[in-house]
Design an enzyme around this catalytic site. Structure first.
Site, PDB file in Angstrom:
ATOM      1  N   ASN A  45       0.858  -1.187   0.000  1.00  0.00           N
ATOM      2  CA  ASN A  45       0.000   0.000   0.000  1.00  0.00           C
ATOM      3  C   ASN A  45       0.896   1.239   0.000  1.00  0.00           C
ATOM      4  OD1 ASN A  45      -1.441   2.267   1.041  1.00  0.00           O
ATOM      5  ND2 ASN A  45      -3.070   0.893   1.684  1.00  0.00           N
ATOM      6  N   ASP A  97      -0.178   4.455  -0.237  1.00  0.00           N
ATOM      7  CA  ASP A  97      -0.904   5.695   0.098  1.00  0.00           C
ATOM      8  C   ASP A  97      -0.016   6.720   0.808  1.00  0.00           C
ATOM      9  OD1 ASP A  97      -3.204   4.586  -0.893  1.00  0.00           O
ATOM     10  OD2 ASP A  97      -4.103   4.158   1.056  1.00  0.00           O
ATOM     11  N   HIS A  98       0.870   6.222   1.677  1.00  0.00           N
ATOM     12  CA  HIS A  98       1.694   7.163   2.454  1.00  0.00           C
ATOM     13  C   HIS A  98       2.620   7.989   1.561  1.00  0.00           C
ATOM     14  CE1 HIS A  98       0.082   5.954   6.140  1.00  0.00           C
ATOM     15  NE2 HIS A  98       1.058   5.225   6.648  1.00  0.00           N
ATOM     16  N   HIS A 106      -5.670   3.611  -2.053  1.00  0.00           N
ATOM     17  CA  HIS A 106      -7.023   3.885  -1.534  1.00  0.00           C
ATOM     18  C   HIS A 106      -7.468   5.247  -2.038  1.00  0.00           C
ATOM     19  CE1 HIS A 106      -9.705   4.006   2.368  1.00  0.00           C
ATOM     20  NE2 HIS A 106     -10.385   4.276   1.281  1.00  0.00           N
ATOM     21  N   ARG A 144      -9.761   7.789  -1.426  1.00  0.00           N
ATOM     22  CA  ARG A 144     -10.738   8.216  -0.416  1.00  0.00           C
ATOM     23  C   ARG A 144     -11.664   9.286  -0.977  1.00  0.00           C
ATOM     24  NH1 ARG A 144     -10.488   7.601   5.076  1.00  0.00           N
ATOM     25  NH2 ARG A 144      -9.018   6.018   5.749  1.00  0.00           N
ATOM     26  N   ARG A 183      -7.576  12.617   0.335  1.00  0.00           N
ATOM     27  CA  ARG A 183      -6.554  13.188   1.218  1.00  0.00           C
ATOM     28  C   ARG A 183      -5.144  12.726   0.860  1.00  0.00           C
ATOM     29  NH1 ARG A 183      -7.556   9.831   6.746  1.00  0.00           N
ATOM     30  NH2 ARG A 183      -9.630  10.672   6.532  1.00  0.00           N
ATOM     31  N   HIS A 184      -5.049  11.580   0.178  1.00  0.00           N
ATOM     32  CA  HIS A 184      -3.710  11.195  -0.311  1.00  0.00           C
ATOM     33  C   HIS A 184      -3.768  10.871  -1.806  1.00  0.00           C
ATOM     34  CE1 HIS A 184      -5.453   7.393   0.999  1.00  0.00           C
ATOM     35  NE2 HIS A 184      -5.154   7.586   2.281  1.00  0.00           N
ATOM     36  N   GLU A 235      -8.424   0.259  -3.084  1.00  0.00           N
ATOM     37  CA  GLU A 235      -9.264   0.254  -1.879  1.00  0.00           C
ATOM     38  C   GLU A 235     -10.326   1.314  -2.061  1.00  0.00           C
ATOM     39  OE1 GLU A 235      -7.317   0.749   1.861  1.00  0.00           O
ATOM     40  OE2 GLU A 235      -6.039  -0.974   1.488  1.00  0.00           O
ATOM     41  N   THR A 238      -8.158   3.356   8.078  1.00  0.00           N
ATOM     42  CA  THR A 238      -9.375   2.547   8.156  1.00  0.00           C
ATOM     43  C   THR A 238      -9.450   1.875   9.525  1.00  0.00           C
ATOM     44  OG1 THR A 238      -8.924   2.089   5.828  1.00  0.00           O
ATOM     45  CG2 THR A 238     -10.738   0.893   6.839  1.00  0.00           C
ATOM     46  N   GLU A 268     -10.494  -9.686   3.168  1.00  0.00           N
ATOM     47  CA  GLU A 268      -9.244  -9.289   3.819  1.00  0.00           C
ATOM     48  C   GLU A 268      -9.575  -9.156   5.297  1.00  0.00           C
ATOM     49  OE1 GLU A 268      -6.814  -6.217   2.048  1.00  0.00           O
ATOM     50  OE2 GLU A 268      -6.133  -5.573   4.036  1.00  0.00           O
ATOM     51  N   HIS A 288      -3.543  -4.588   7.877  1.00  0.00           N
ATOM     52  CA  HIS A 288      -3.658  -3.504   8.848  1.00  0.00           C
ATOM     53  C   HIS A 288      -2.791  -3.778  10.069  1.00  0.00           C
ATOM     54  CE1 HIS A 288      -5.192   0.194  10.361  1.00  0.00           C
ATOM     55  NE2 HIS A 288      -5.854   0.337   9.245  1.00  0.00           N
ATOM     56  N   GLY A 289      -1.802  -2.930  10.226  1.00  0.00           N
ATOM     57  CA  GLY A 289      -0.933  -3.026  11.390  1.00  0.00           C
ATOM     58  C   GLY A 289       0.086  -4.157  11.310  1.00  0.00           C
ATOM     59  N   GLY A 346       1.208  -1.383   4.420  1.00  0.00           N
ATOM     60  CA  GLY A 346       1.593  -0.042   4.014  1.00  0.00           C
ATOM     61  C   GLY A 346       2.547   0.615   4.977  1.00  0.00           C
ATOM     62  N   HIS A 347       2.015   1.014   6.119  1.00  0.00           N
ATOM     63  CA  HIS A 347       2.749   1.884   7.045  1.00  0.00           C
ATOM     64  C   HIS A 347       4.156   1.374   7.381  1.00  0.00           C
ATOM     65  CE1 HIS A 347       2.918   5.004  10.146  1.00  0.00           C
ATOM     66  NE2 HIS A 347       3.567   4.099  10.850  1.00  0.00           N
TER      67      HIS A 347
HETATM   68  N1  PXP Z   1      -5.604  -3.159   4.236  1.00  0.00           N
HETATM   69  C1  PXP Z   1      -6.568  -2.208   4.272  1.00  0.00           C
HETATM   70  C2  PXP Z   1      -7.936  -2.582   3.821  1.00  0.00           C
HETATM   71  C3  PXP Z   1      -6.295  -0.900   4.707  1.00  0.00           C
HETATM   72  O1  PXP Z   1      -7.272   0.029   4.736  1.00  0.00           O
HETATM   73  C4  PXP Z   1      -4.974  -0.572   5.066  1.00  0.00           C
HETATM   74  C5  PXP Z   1      -4.641   0.820   5.491  1.00  0.00           C
HETATM   75  O2  PXP Z   1      -4.782   1.698   4.441  1.00  0.00           O
HETATM   76  C6  PXP Z   1      -3.999  -1.581   4.985  1.00  0.00           C
HETATM   77  C7  PXP Z   1      -4.343  -2.856   4.591  1.00  0.00           C
HETATM   78  C8  PXP Z   1      -2.576  -1.313   5.331  1.00  0.00           C
HETATM   79  O3  PXP Z   1      -2.475  -1.073   6.690  1.00  0.00           O
HETATM   80  P1  PXP Z   1      -1.083  -0.620   7.298  1.00  0.00           P
HETATM   81  O4  PXP Z   1      -0.784   0.712   6.702  1.00  0.00           O
HETATM   82  O5  PXP Z   1      -1.341  -0.572   8.757  1.00  0.00           O
HETATM   83  O6  PXP Z   1      -0.071  -1.645   6.892  1.00  0.00           O
END
Ligand code: PXP
Length: 248
Positions: free
Chosen positions: A7, A9-10, A52, A54, A58-59, A79, A110, A160, A201-202, A223-224
């Site tokens: 991901n 997005d950042h 994503h 949005r 925003r990004h 997304e 999210t 997911e 996520h995370g 992503g992060h």
């Molecule tokens: N999956 C989904 C559906 C998300 O919304 C996100 C965050 O944008 C991620 C994965 C990635 O999450 P993270 O940035 O915490 O790795």
């Protein structure tokens, strides 16, 4: 082999921090370049690129999604919230995959999974339209048996599982184990219904192996943590490290 969706997005968040009001054709050098970031991720072994779009842009913006659709080699995973405006864009763009997510304007990222049960009609109608265009649909849900069941009924090919609660329980073994049990049960049930199961996520370099052990996953979407690691080693290397970690 677990695939790795990256991901990015950042990267767009970083661009917007400086160039939010700069017009694309103003002659100003706008960085970072989103397509270039995707290329670096591909070079590191990304199996798909996630962006994503949005509602508040925003990004990522519409032009980013169009550039990624044309420019990347690996599949594009868009997304998206299940809203008429974004659905229309997805139907026109035809990404390889979409992942439907809930969207709340005030949230930083999210926050929870989709309530497929409550929004069943809208979600299944959107899945139907997208599937007819050849787009593979995934629903981002909490690791909850009832949501898995509804996702399967909606016609989506994939879920997911939201791993955020697991990641947030990192310092508390009892809570973390409870979350791991939920993820394992949801994953096994989704697989028994014929769904492809992704997780996201995370997920980071410390906890990824624990998620790997929980079931038969197709792909992790991260992503992060990868973008943070990229600050030290570069994006291609950060992706390569994660890919190796989840498949070691
Ligand atoms: N999956 C989904 C559906 C998300 O919304 C996100 C965050 O944008 C991620 C994965 C990635 O999450 P993270 O940035 O915490 O790795």
């Amino acid at each position: 082999m677990i695939k790795l969706g990256v991901n990015i997005d950042h990267c767009a968040t970083l661009r917007q921090a400086r160039y939010r009001q700069t017009k694309a054709n103003s002659g100003v050098i706008i960085e970072p370049d989103i397509l270039q970031a995707a290329f670096f991720a591909e070079n590191g072994g990304a199996d798909s690129i996630t962006a994503h779009l949005r509602e508040d842009r925003r990004h990522m913006n519409d032009a980013d999604l169009a550039a990624l659709r044309k420019g990347i080699v690996v599949p594009l995973n868009m997304e998206m919230a299940c809203t008429p405006e974004i659905l229309k864009i997805a139907l026109r763009l035809k990404p390889d995959y979409i992942c439907m997510v809930p969207e709340n304007r005030a949230e930083v990222t999210t926050e929870g999974g989709l309530d497929v049960i409550a929004k069943f009609e809208d979600i299944s109608a959107a899945v139907d339209k997208l599937s007819k265009k050849g787009v593979v649909c995934s629903l981002f849900i909490d690791p909850c048996i009832e949501q898995v069941e509804a996702a399967a009924k909606s016609g989506a090919q994939s879920v997911e599982l939201h791993t955020g609660a697991f990641a947030n329980a990192w310092g508390n073994v009892r809570k973390k184990d409870a979350q791991k049990k939920r993820i394992a049960a949801a994953c096994a049930y989704a697989r028994s219904l014929g769904l492809t199961v992704n997780a996201g996520h995370g997920i980071n370099y410390l906890n990824a192996r624990e998620v790997v052990e929980l079931g038969d996953f197709n792909e992790f979407n991260i992503g992060h943590s990868i973008i943070c690691r990229a600050l030290a080693v570069g994006l291609s290397e950060a992706v390569a490290e994660m890919k190796e970690l989840i498949n070691s």
